[in-house]
Enzyme design. Structure first.
Site, PDB file in Angstrom:
ATOM      1  CB  THR A 185      -0.869   0.063   1.272  1.00  0.00           C
ATOM      2  OG1 THR A 185       0.011   0.205   2.394  1.00  0.00           O
ATOM      3  CG2 THR A 185      -1.710  -1.184   1.449  1.00  0.00           C
ATOM      4  CD  GLU A 330      -4.851  -2.938   2.367  1.00  0.00           C
ATOM      5  OE1 GLU A 330      -5.325  -2.452   1.318  1.00  0.00           O
ATOM      6  OE2 GLU A 330      -4.294  -2.247   3.239  1.00  0.00           O
TER       7      GLU A 330
HETATM    8  P1  ADP Z   1      -3.300   3.041  -1.640  1.00  0.00           P
HETATM    9  O1  ADP Z   1      -2.026   2.390  -1.984  1.00  0.00           O
HETATM   10  O2  ADP Z   1      -3.427   4.490  -1.991  1.00  0.00           O
HETATM   11  O3  ADP Z   1      -3.832   2.715  -0.263  1.00  0.00           O
HETATM   12  P2  ADP Z   1      -5.477   1.541  -2.620  1.00  0.00           P
HETATM   13  O4  ADP Z   1      -5.913   1.387  -4.007  1.00  0.00           O
HETATM   14  O5  ADP Z   1      -5.248   0.329  -1.837  1.00  0.00           O
HETATM   15  O6  ADP Z   1      -4.234   2.403  -2.711  1.00  0.00           O
HETATM   16  O7  ADP Z   1      -6.477   2.505  -1.861  1.00  0.00           O
HETATM   17  C1  ADP Z   1      -7.638   1.992  -1.308  1.00  0.00           C
HETATM   18  C2  ADP Z   1      -8.511   3.101  -0.812  1.00  0.00           C
HETATM   19  O8  ADP Z   1      -8.890   3.972  -1.885  1.00  0.00           O
HETATM   20  C3  ADP Z   1      -9.822   2.619  -0.267  1.00  0.00           C
HETATM   21  O9  ADP Z   1      -9.693   2.154   1.050  1.00  0.00           O
HETATM   22  C4  ADP Z   1     -10.693   3.874  -0.386  1.00  0.00           C
HETATM   23  O10 ADP Z   1     -10.460   4.765   0.680  1.00  0.00           O
HETATM   24  C5  ADP Z   1     -10.180   4.495  -1.653  1.00  0.00           C
HETATM   25  N1  ADP Z   1     -11.060   4.142  -2.761  1.00  0.00           N
HETATM   26  C6  ADP Z   1     -10.883   3.184  -3.684  1.00  0.00           C
HETATM   27  N2  ADP Z   1     -11.899   3.178  -4.570  1.00  0.00           N
HETATM   28  C7  ADP Z   1     -12.748   4.169  -4.201  1.00  0.00           C
HETATM   29  C8  ADP Z   1     -14.002   4.664  -4.700  1.00  0.00           C
HETATM   30  N3  ADP Z   1     -14.566   4.174  -5.787  1.00  0.00           N
HETATM   31  N4  ADP Z   1     -14.585   5.680  -4.019  1.00  0.00           N
HETATM   32  C9  ADP Z   1     -14.020   6.201  -2.911  1.00  0.00           C
HETATM   33  N5  ADP Z   1     -12.846   5.789  -2.414  1.00  0.00           N
HETATM   34  C10 ADP Z   1     -12.216   4.779  -3.034  1.00  0.00           C
END
Ligand code: ADP
Length: 544
Positions: A185, A330
């Site tokens: 992440t 995750e």
């Molecule tokens: P990072 O490495 O930035 O954590 P992730 O892709 O794992 O990347 O991020 C996940 C988070 O992104 C989610 O927990 C949520 O907060 C946000 N997220 C993902 N998709 C959406 C969506 N469609 N709308 C709002 N928030 C989103």
């Protein structure tokens, strides 16, 4: 009593083997880092993945060894997905946009033995290599003619490496639970955390996201994954396309509106997927140039909430259906998609779109619930909100080598705590209210920064908006809206507040609107709120 069925393993190598046997002539098109467009077929990709697997064995990569990639979306990266995971290694894709300290932490924590990198990232790795004691060699993903003069130690040329190997290789019949791929992440707070995917979880995720009512991935499609392959497998599209035989188009390192449009147009792309910031650039370009997207039918949008104005622009101006999706590193990453049920599909457009801006319903396999601070499940009434907890066969069961992070993000009874605050309705539509750390607490109630931001970008003078909570003597916290003006516009704070006033609850209206030239973004394209909170920490509300 067990059923009397074969236990054939679900393996990533079977995807590419199947592609070679059943749709070997379908094309994979890549914009290369070196410049030209490269074209070949799944058959050739399969052969080269086998050469790569032989090369990895020759380099002494063993079952479970981590092999890193730092690369754009392209055919060599695609071969690494299959070559590494197929031979029993762990394909560890790394996001080059992370800070150098995070990259050092990730490579050392994962104990990567080899790093495969695009030409773009040679200077980056040259600067880091002295801090990466476990890395045994670097493979530059290019041919001999483009090999740079480099200070990288034990450096190899990708094309030379695989040219020396036979394309005859029998993929090992691994245990389907064996580790296959890995992604960290972005770690906006604390160190990045590793998700370690198995062959089984990856193949199951691939099967389910292909479903007609999920992303509806079909062999008839031409798919351009605009989300990077270093960001959770490009949301699984490289695997899904391989499974069904869709033509794949990789955009390389060029994400600007003009480059994206060029590939969408010349390759007649029918489906694409990416984060909202990419589509903002594309839609802006199309509007300025007066261009349309006659071939594109579907845009998957996720990673951050999709504003209504983006859905309207895609659908009304370009006839492209938007499928909003939610996921996380995750979760491999897909958890929900806003494919609509027949009742919602039949609603008038403006009503239907109220469901498209929600994050959607869980993909079969992913179970979800919302809970309060004490862990009690909250009602599925579309109103109550709490932390979203999930479980399923492609959800991590713990973080890689990180007991502290694992202890804080799992319930004792097998649920992963997402850190997202959400509502769920009686039909299962999930809507993210906020990241739990971004939610604004005002007078004992919560204000959704996401809702305010996405409503504000519907104003034609607003290119992008971020909302943060700032301390307030009476209300605990109040919202401050930070706006990037659209090119050539000069809206006043009052105009923006007037625009919001009939679209959000009165007590949600920001106490101030300020303007900024550019918003900071995280490595995965989300608005970075931590630096904004720092920058505006001394801001005085006129109402305070
Ligand atoms: P990072 O490495 O930035 O954590 P992730 O892709 O794992 O990347 O991020 C996940 C988070 O992104 C989610 O927990 C949520 O907060 C946000 N997220 C993902 N998709 C959406 C969506 N469609 N709308 C709002 N928030 C989103």
């Amino acid at each position: 009593m067990h059923g009397l069925m074969m236990d054939d393993a679900l393996l990533i190598s079977n995807l590419i083997e199947y592609a070679a046997d059943y749709h070997g002539d379908r094309e994979i098109v890549s914009r290369t880092v070196e410049g030209p467009i490269h074209r070949y077929t799944y058959s050739q990709a399969s052969q080269r993945s086998k050469q790569l697997a032989n090369a990895l064995e020759a380099l002494n990569i063993k079952l479970g060894d981590r092999v890193a990639t730092i690369a754009w979306n392209g055919y060599r990266h695609f071969e690494l997905y299959y070559g590494i995971s197929g031979m029993g290694g762990v394909c560890h894709t790394i996001n080059p946009r992370l800070f150098p300290e995070q990259l050092i932490y990730i490579i050392n924590h994962a104990e990567d033995k080899l790093v495969f990198l695009d030409l773009t990232f040679v200077p980056l790795l040259e600067a880091l290599q002295d801090k990466l004691p476990k890395v045994e060699g670097y493979v530059i993903m290019t041919d001999a003619a483009h090999m740079p003069d480099t200070a990288l130690k034990n450096v190899m040329c990708y094309e030379d490496l695989i040219a020396a190997q036979s394309d005859t290789y029998s993929w090992p019949q691994l245990d389907e639970r064996s580790a296959a791929a890995m992604c960290y992440t972005s770690g906006t707070t604390g160190n990045p955390k590793g998700a370690l995917y198995s062959n089984r979880s990856t193949v199951l995720h691939t099967m389910f996201v292909c479903g007609t009512d999920i992303f509806g991935v079909s062999g008839k499609m031409t798919i351009l994954p605009a989300v990077p392959m270093f960001h959770v497998y490009a949301w699984g599209f490289p695997y899904a396309a391989t499974m069904v035989g869709a033509k794949l188009v990789f955009p390389g390192a060029a994400y600007d509106g003009a480059s994206m449009y060029e590939l969408l147009d010349t390759e007649q792309v029918t489906a694409t997927a990416g984060v909202p910031t990419i589509w903002l650039m594309l839609l802006d370009y199309l509007k300025k140039e007066g261009k349309t997207l006659p071939h594109l039918e579907m845009a998957g949008i996720g990673g951050a909430a999709t504003p209504l104005s983006m859905i309207e622009a895609f659908e009304d101006d370009h006839g492209v259906r938007v499928h909003h999706a939610w996921g996380m590193t995750e979760l491999s990453p897909v958890g929900t998609t806003a494919r609509l049920n027949p009742r919602v599909e039949a609603l008038p457009t403006s009503e239907r779109r109220k469901y498209q801006v929600k994050q959607g319903r869980a993909v079969h396999g992913v179970k979800m619930k919302i809970i309060d601070d004490a862990g009690n499940e909250l009602p599925r009434d579309g109103v109550a909100f709490g932390e979203l907890a999930v479980r399923g066969p492609w959800v991590i069961s713990e973080y890689f080598g990180d007991p502290d992070a694992s202890a804080s993000q799992f319930t004792g009874d097998g649920w992963f705590l997402t850190g997202d605050v959400a509502t769920l309705d009686s039909e299962g539509h999930m809507q993210i209210v906020d990241r739990s750390k971004d939610v604004i607490k005002s007078g004992g109630e919560w204000i959704s920064s996401i809702d305010l931001e996405n409503t504000a970008v519907g104003h034609e003078g607003v290119a992008e908006a971020a909302v943060i909570g700032l301390p307030h003597p009476k209300w605990d916290e109040r919202p401050l809206m930070i706006v990037v003006r659209a090119d050539g516009s000069d809206p006043s704070p009052q105009e923006i507040l007037d625009y919001l006033s009939d679209k959000v609850a009165k007590w949600w209206l920001p106490d101030d609107v300020v303007f900024i030239d550019e918003l900071p973004h995280t490595a995965t394209g989300k608005i970075a709120k931590i630096p904004l909170r720092e920058q505006f920490k001394d801001h005085q509300f006129s109402t305070a």
